[in-house]
Write a protein that holds these residues in place. Structure first.
Motif: not given
Length: 334
Positions: A44-50, A56-57, A63-65, A116-122
């Motif tokens: 859980a701590e590893r998932a929280r940090a990731q 943050t990424g 900001r880069l765009v 594999h189980n994480a989905f990212l959007s923005g």
């Protein structure tokens, strides 16, 4: 019936063996549970940090765009083309939800179960597509009267009570005066985010209705924040330009699809309302944006929103504030 001594000893030995086995099993189960708990806590701590690093990424990506857009504007300026921010630029293209492993595979990184189980959007949104509530505190009585006029048009359009606008302006001035003098007393706190307007007595229903049309941004040297003609909705355009009717606002919003407005004059011609319109509080560039990122893991989503301010000289994108929240998704919700 008399029990022989040998039978008694055999029974005691069997009972002792059973107790020993039960004790060993209990200790083994406790050790196994403790080990499982430690593994789960570490995971859980590893998932929280990731998750934290990933969001943050996402902020760094936004900001880069936005910085890259400044570079393009500078290149266009050297060619004699005026700078303009519009919905056809890269920052306005949302990052659709995708499995995190797809990003890692593109970058040549190794995939793990988390990816594999994480989905990212923005996405990045132009906050100057909305009216700045802090314009009610613009320097000079004439500027403040202009802000009240424009917000009165917006409240009337959205069928919101005018009494709430009057109360908001009064409380905002009290909060600003107390903040400047350093006197607390009974004055309301100075809001720093749109949600904080509830501190000034604005109802939740009004805030919900205003959310897509108004925002709260710091004033640059007391000057009113301009509305971007290339990104604002027809409702915001109508409220921001006294004398403009609903049809003219709709023409401005629809005709920009055929080409970007490079100046206020271009939008004035699209409105077909002559030169009598007061478009002094509008422009074609933006300095304030909201960068939002969302990371979904099973039925839990962690999302972050950050308000950033972009400056052209020196070229940089500064983060004004960040807010991270976790929500539980219902069945079928993504």
């Amino acid at each position: 019936m008399k029990i022989s001594r040998s039978s008694w000893h055999r029974g005691a030995a069997l009972l002792s063996a059973m107790l020993t086995v039960a004790l060993v099993a209990t200790l083994a189960a406790a050790a196994l549970w403790q080990q499982w708990r430690d593994v789960e806590v570490e995971a859980a701590e590893r998932a929280r940090a990731q998750s934290s690093w990933l969001l943050t990424g996402a902020l760094d990506w936004g900001r880069l765009v936005l910085t890259g857009d400044l570079v393009e504007d500078e290149r266009a300026s050297r060619l004699g083309q005026p700078a303009a921010d519009h919905l056809g630029e890269p920052w306005a293209v949302p990052l659709a939800e995708a499995r995190l492993s797809a990003f890692l595979a593109a970058g040549g990184a190794a995939e793990d179960s988390f990816a594999h189980n994480a989905f990212l959007s923005g996405q990045v949104q132009d906050l100057q597509a909305r009216m700045n509530v802090m314009n009610l505190l613009a320097s000079g009585e004439e500027a403040r009267a202009g802000a009240r006029l424009r917000f009165a048009r917006l409240f009337e359009l959205l069928q919101l009570p005018a009494s709430e606008l009057a109360h908001l302006a009064q409380q905002l001035e009290r909060a600003a005066a107390a903040h400047q003098d350093g006197a607390e007393g009974n004055a309301p706190l100075m809001p720093s985010r749109f949600e904080h307007l509830a501190w000034l007595g604005v109802s939740e229903a009004t805030l919900s209705r205003l959310r897509d049309y108004a925002t709260l941004l710091p004033l640059a040297r007391g000057a009113a924040t301009r509305v971007n003609l290339n990104t604002a909705s027809a409702q915001v355009l109508y409220a921001s330009i006294p004398g403009l009717d609903a049809a003219g606002a709709q023409r401005i919003a629809s005709q920009r699809a055929a080409g970007t407005y490079r100046s206020v004059t271009d939008a004035r011609a699209a409105a077909q309302a002559g030169s009598t319109l007061d478009m002094s509080w509008t422009g074609v560039t933006s300095d304030f944006f909201e960068i939002s990122g969302r990371l979904r893991l099973d039925d839990i989503a962690l999302q972050e929103a950050a308000t950033v301010q972009r400056s052209r000289s020196p070229r940089r994108v500064s983060t004004l504030w960040r807010q991270r929240t976790a929500i539980t998704l219902h069945d079928g919700e993504v």
